[in-house]
Design a protein around this motif. Structure first.
Motif, PDB file in Angstrom:
ATOM      1  N   THR A   9       0.835  -1.204   0.000  1.00 55.76           N
ATOM      2  CA  THR A   9       0.000   0.000   0.000  1.00 55.76           C
ATOM      3  C   THR A   9       0.867   1.250   0.000  1.00 55.76           C
ATOM      4  O   THR A   9       0.630   2.194  -0.772  1.00 55.76           O
ATOM      5  CB  THR A   9      -0.932   0.009   1.224  1.00 55.76           C
ATOM      6  OG1 THR A   9      -1.794  -1.130   1.178  1.00 55.76           O
ATOM      7  CG2 THR A   9      -1.769   1.282   1.267  1.00 55.76           C
ATOM      8  N   ASP A  10       1.880   1.267   0.859  1.00 54.41           N
ATOM      9  CA  ASP A  10       2.795   2.418   0.895  1.00 54.41           C
ATOM     10  C   ASP A  10       3.535   2.569  -0.433  1.00 54.41           C
ATOM     11  O   ASP A  10       3.752   3.695  -0.914  1.00 54.41           O
ATOM     12  CB  ASP A  10       3.797   2.244   2.032  1.00 54.41           C
ATOM     13  CG  ASP A  10       3.173   2.435   3.409  1.00 54.41           C
ATOM     14  OD1 ASP A  10       2.059   2.990   3.478  1.00 54.41           O
ATOM     15  OD2 ASP A  10       3.797   2.020   4.411  1.00 54.41           O
ATOM     16  N   ALA A  11       3.921   1.432  -1.023  1.00 54.98           N
ATOM     17  CA  ALA A  11       4.628   1.488  -2.305  1.00 54.98           C
ATOM     18  C   ALA A  11       3.729   2.056  -3.400  1.00 54.98           C
ATOM     19  O   ALA A  11       4.179   2.827  -4.263  1.00 54.98           O
ATOM     20  CB  ALA A  11       5.122   0.094  -2.695  1.00 54.98           C
ATOM     21  N   LEU A  12       2.454   1.685  -3.365  1.00 62.89           N
ATOM     22  CA  LEU A  12       1.508   2.202  -4.354  1.00 62.89           C
ATOM     23  C   LEU A  12       1.354   3.713  -4.209  1.00 62.89           C
ATOM     24  O   LEU A  12       1.396   4.453  -5.200  1.00 62.89           O
ATOM     25  CB  LEU A  12       0.158   1.519  -4.179  1.00 62.89           C
ATOM     26  CG  LEU A  12      -0.961   2.013  -5.103  1.00 62.89           C
ATOM     27  CD1 LEU A  12      -0.677   1.620  -6.551  1.00 62.89           C
ATOM     28  CD2 LEU A  12      -2.315   1.468  -4.657  1.00 62.89           C
ATOM     29  N   ARG A  13       1.180   4.168  -2.979  1.00 61.99           N
ATOM     30  CA  ARG A  13       1.024   5.607  -2.756  1.00 61.99           C
ATOM     31  C   ARG A  13       2.281   6.365  -3.164  1.00 61.99           C
ATOM     32  O   ARG A  13       2.209   7.446  -3.757  1.00 61.99           O
ATOM     33  CB  ARG A  13       0.690   5.858  -1.287  1.00 61.99           C
ATOM     34  CG  ARG A  13      -0.644   5.242  -0.863  1.00 61.99           C
ATOM     35  CD  ARG A  13      -0.901   5.437   0.629  1.00 61.99           C
ATOM     36  NE  ARG A  13      -1.075   6.853   0.928  1.00 61.99           N
ATOM     37  CZ  ARG A  13      -2.190   7.528   0.697  1.00 61.99           C
ATOM     38  NH1 ARG A  13      -3.228   6.927   0.165  1.00 61.99           N
ATOM     39  NH2 ARG A  13      -2.282   8.804   0.998  1.00 61.99           N
ATOM     40  N   GLY A  14       3.436   5.801  -2.850  1.00 57.40           N
ATOM     41  CA  GLY A  14       4.683   6.448  -3.250  1.00 57.40           C
ATOM     42  C   GLY A  14       4.843   6.503  -4.758  1.00 57.40           C
ATOM     43  O   GLY A  14       5.276   7.525  -5.318  1.00 57.40           O
ATOM     44  N   ALA A  15       4.501   5.422  -5.433  1.00 60.40           N
ATOM     45  CA  ALA A  15       4.621   5.387  -6.894  1.00 60.40           C
ATOM     46  C   ALA A  15       3.665   6.384  -7.549  1.00 60.40           C
ATOM     47  O   ALA A  15       4.002   7.019  -8.558  1.00 60.40           O
ATOM     48  CB  ALA A  15       4.345   3.976  -7.404  1.00 60.40           C
ATOM     49  N   PHE A  16       2.475   6.528  -6.964  1.00 58.84           N
ATOM     50  CA  PHE A  16       1.517   7.491  -7.511  1.00 58.84           C
ATOM     51  C   PHE A  16       2.037   8.915  -7.325  1.00 58.84           C
ATOM     52  O   PHE A  16       1.958   9.747  -8.246  1.00 58.84           O
ATOM     53  CB  PHE A  16       0.163   7.328  -6.829  1.00 58.84           C
ATOM     54  CG  PHE A  16      -0.927   8.141  -7.462  1.00 58.84           C
ATOM     55  CD1 PHE A  16      -1.463   7.780  -8.687  1.00 58.84           C
ATOM     56  CD2 PHE A  16      -1.432   9.274  -6.833  1.00 58.84           C
ATOM     57  CE1 PHE A  16      -2.477   8.536  -9.286  1.00 58.84           C
ATOM     58  CE2 PHE A  16      -2.444  10.026  -7.415  1.00 58.84           C
ATOM     59  CZ  PHE A  16      -2.965   9.657  -8.640  1.00 58.84           C
ATOM     60  N   GLY A  17       2.582   9.215  -6.146  1.00 55.67           N
ATOM     61  CA  GLY A  17       3.160  10.537  -5.926  1.00 55.67           C
ATOM     62  C   GLY A  17       4.326  10.814  -6.864  1.00 55.67           C
ATOM     63  O   GLY A  17       4.468  11.924  -7.402  1.00 55.67           O
ATOM     64  N   ASP A  18       5.164   9.812  -7.108  1.00 53.03           N
ATOM     65  CA  ASP A  18       6.285   9.985  -8.028  1.00 53.03           C
ATOM     66  C   ASP A  18       5.799  10.226  -9.456  1.00 53.03           C
ATOM     67  O   ASP A  18       6.397  11.001 -10.210  1.00 53.03           O
ATOM     68  CB  ASP A  18       7.190   8.759  -7.994  1.00 53.03           C
ATOM     69  CG  ASP A  18       7.986   8.648  -6.697  1.00 53.03           C
ATOM     70  OD1 ASP A  18       8.035   9.640  -5.941  1.00 53.03           O
ATOM     71  OD2 ASP A  18       8.547   7.565  -6.433  1.00 53.03           O
ATOM     72  N   MET A  19       4.713   9.542  -9.824  1.00 54.17           N
ATOM     73  CA  MET A  19       4.153   9.748 -11.161  1.00 54.17           C
ATOM     74  C   MET A  19       3.655  11.185 -11.316  1.00 54.17           C
ATOM     75  O   MET A  19       3.889  11.834 -12.346  1.00 54.17           O
ATOM     76  CB  MET A  19       3.007   8.757 -11.394  1.00 54.17           C
ATOM     77  CG  MET A  19       2.326   8.908 -12.757  1.00 54.17           C
ATOM     78  SD  MET A  19       3.439   8.550 -14.126  1.00 54.17           S
ATOM     79  CE  MET A  19       2.621   9.405 -15.468  1.00 54.17           C
ATOM     80  N   LEU A  20       2.968  11.692 -10.296  1.00 50.63           N
ATOM     81  CA  LEU A  20       2.485  13.070 -10.365  1.00 50.63           C
ATOM     82  C   LEU A  20       3.645  14.065 -10.389  1.00 50.63           C
ATOM     83  O   LEU A  20       3.574  15.096 -11.068  1.00 50.63           O
ATOM     84  CB  LEU A  20       1.567  13.365  -9.181  1.00 50.63           C
ATOM     85  CG  LEU A  20       0.219  12.646  -9.180  1.00 50.63           C
ATOM     86  CD1 LEU A  20      -0.584  13.040  -7.941  1.00 50.63           C
ATOM     87  CD2 LEU A  20      -0.576  12.964 -10.438  1.00 50.63           C
ATOM     88  N   SER A  21       4.707  13.766  -9.665  1.00 53.06           N
ATOM     89  CA  SER A  21       5.863  14.653  -9.657  1.00 53.06           C
ATOM     90  C   SER A  21       6.511  14.709 -11.037  1.00 53.06           C
ATOM     91  O   SER A  21       6.943  15.777 -11.491  1.00 53.06           O
ATOM     92  CB  SER A  21       6.880  14.174  -8.613  1.00 53.06           C
ATOM     93  OG  SER A  21       7.956  15.070  -8.527  1.00 53.06           O
ATOM     94  N   ALA A  22       6.573  13.564 -11.713  1.00 49.31           N
ATOM     95  CA  ALA A  22       7.138  13.541 -13.064  1.00 49.31           C
ATOM     96  C   ALA A  22       6.187  14.202 -14.055  1.00 49.31           C
ATOM     97  O   ALA A  22       6.604  15.010 -14.899  1.00 49.31           O
ATOM     98  CB  ALA A  22       7.427  12.099 -13.477  1.00 49.31           C
TER      99      ALA A  22
END
Length: 402
Positions: A107-120
């Protein structure tokens, strides 16, 4: 959300200056004859959002315009889209793992990956020209702003109807853009009904359906992101149009028109943050605030996107050198622009309240208001003294008429 994600995209100096200059040397010289060609309107289907004024006769000005475009492509646009493709692939991987085993770690990995996608994504979503406009790619990755809540309505129809049973990637690509991208993904896996910033109940009857659709969306975003990266990377792709303006170019007839595209992208980014991401949600008072109008408010990632937008604008200014090497009377422009953008990001970074509540907090409102006032100042500098200093006459941009 992870603040560190704001620095994941390569800094402007990542591609050596000699590489960009080598790229320029490899181009057929457009020459002063092409640069001085009349700024005739390009074909309507492919024309930039506005046509620059006739290029200046000054060869040094033309050379500066040509160089800033080449540097923007090599040192910013191509690396930024490559980072988007990497982030999208990571989001797809995290989605598959989470849906297979929705553990706290995944779950934490999913949230982190989503935040990284938005940052990119925040570093390219103001580049509203070229490959991003093909097949509605911008809207399909991020259907926003969405004041009429089409994403929610159409997702509900999919989840509650009988269409989901037979849906696959080709069928998803044929659906409305509202259900193909990141806002839909956020609602499926990063927001529970009437709650912000939490994942849905894994024991809920519709969890499997949510995962099925979210995985398809993540794959769709990955495909679009890879296409954007590849279209910009191809030597014979859209970059060639920017790098080789001339009377036979269907889009850019002069160096000024090509350079104008970069300047308009900066202006678009400023207006997008000020007038679309922050203004409508802030309202004129806490009583008129509409916090759900903030982008990606449900997952708590509003400022991840907004700060990535602002960081990207500063990086594009640095990478392109658009404000470098100006005459002494205009030499203050570079430092002023970068200082203001850095200050805006610093102030927004001090907001710790969730996006859903920050529009109602007096201190947060003051910081957001400061950001909007400063962004207006940056825009005035771009369209006034900077445009004049580099021989450009900015017309309409990608947001005019929205």
């Amino acid at each position: 959300m992870r603040v560190a994600s704001l620095t994941k995209i390569p800094v402007p100096g990542a591609v050596p200056l000699l590489g960009a200059l080598g790229l320029l040397a490899s181009l057929s010289a457009a020459g002063a004859q092409q640069a001085a060609a009349p700024a005739a309107a390009p074909a309507a289907a492919a024309s930039p959002a506005a046509t620059a004024a006739a290029p200046p006769a000054d060869p040094a000005m033309i050379a500066h315009q040509r160089t800033l475009v080449a540097l923007a492509v090599e040192r910013y646009i191509r690396p930024a889209y490559a980072s988007v493709a990497d982030a999208a692939n990571s989001l797809r991987t995290a989605t598959v793992r989470y849906c297979a085993q929705p553990s706290p770690v995944n779950t934490d990995a999913l949230r982190g990956a989503f935040g990284d996608m938005l940052s990119a994504w925040g570093r390219v979503d103001f580049l509203r020209f070229g490959p991003a406009t093909v097949d509605h790619r911008l809207e399909r990755v991020s259907f926003w702003p969405d004041p009429r809540n089409f994403v929610e309505k159409q997702l509900r129809q999919l989840l509650n109807g009988d269409q989901l049973a037979g849906i696959d990637l080709p069928r998803l690509k044929g659906q409305s853009a509202a259900v193909q991208g990141l806002p839909a993904f956020e609602r499926l896996l990063l927001t529970a009904p009437k709650e912000g910033g939490v994942v849905p109940d894994v024991k809920a009857p519709d969890f499997a359906n949510r995962c099925q659709l979210a995985t398809l969306i993540a794959t769709n975003v990955t495909d679009i992101s890879a296409a954007l990266r590849d279209d910009w990377a191809r030597p014979d792709g859209y970059a060639r149009l920017l790098l080789k303006p001339g009377p036979d170019n269907p889009v850019y007839r002069s160096e000024a028109q090509a350079a104008d595209e970069i300047l308009k992208a900066l202006i678009t980014g400023i207006e997008q943050v000020r007038d679309l991401a922050l203004g409508p949600a802030l309202g004129t008072s806490p009583d008129t605030a509409k916090p759900m109008r903030f982008p990606f408010v449900r997952s708590g990632n509003t400022l991840v996107l907004v700060r990535a937008n602002i960081a990207g604008l500063a990086q594009l200014i640095e990478a392109s050198g658009i404000a470098d090497g100006l005459p002494p009377a205009q030499s203050w422009l570079r430092a002023s622009l970068l200082f203001e953008l850095g200050n805006i990001n610093r102030v927004l970074g001090t907001i710790s309240d969730p996006p859903a509540t920050m529009a109602g907090d007096a201190r947060d409102r003051a910081k957001i208001t400061y950001a909007r006032i400063s962004l207006a100042s940056v825009r005035d500098t771009l369209v006034g003294p900077l445009a004049s200093a580099v021989g450009l006459n900015v017309g309409f941009n990608a947001l005019d008429g929205d």
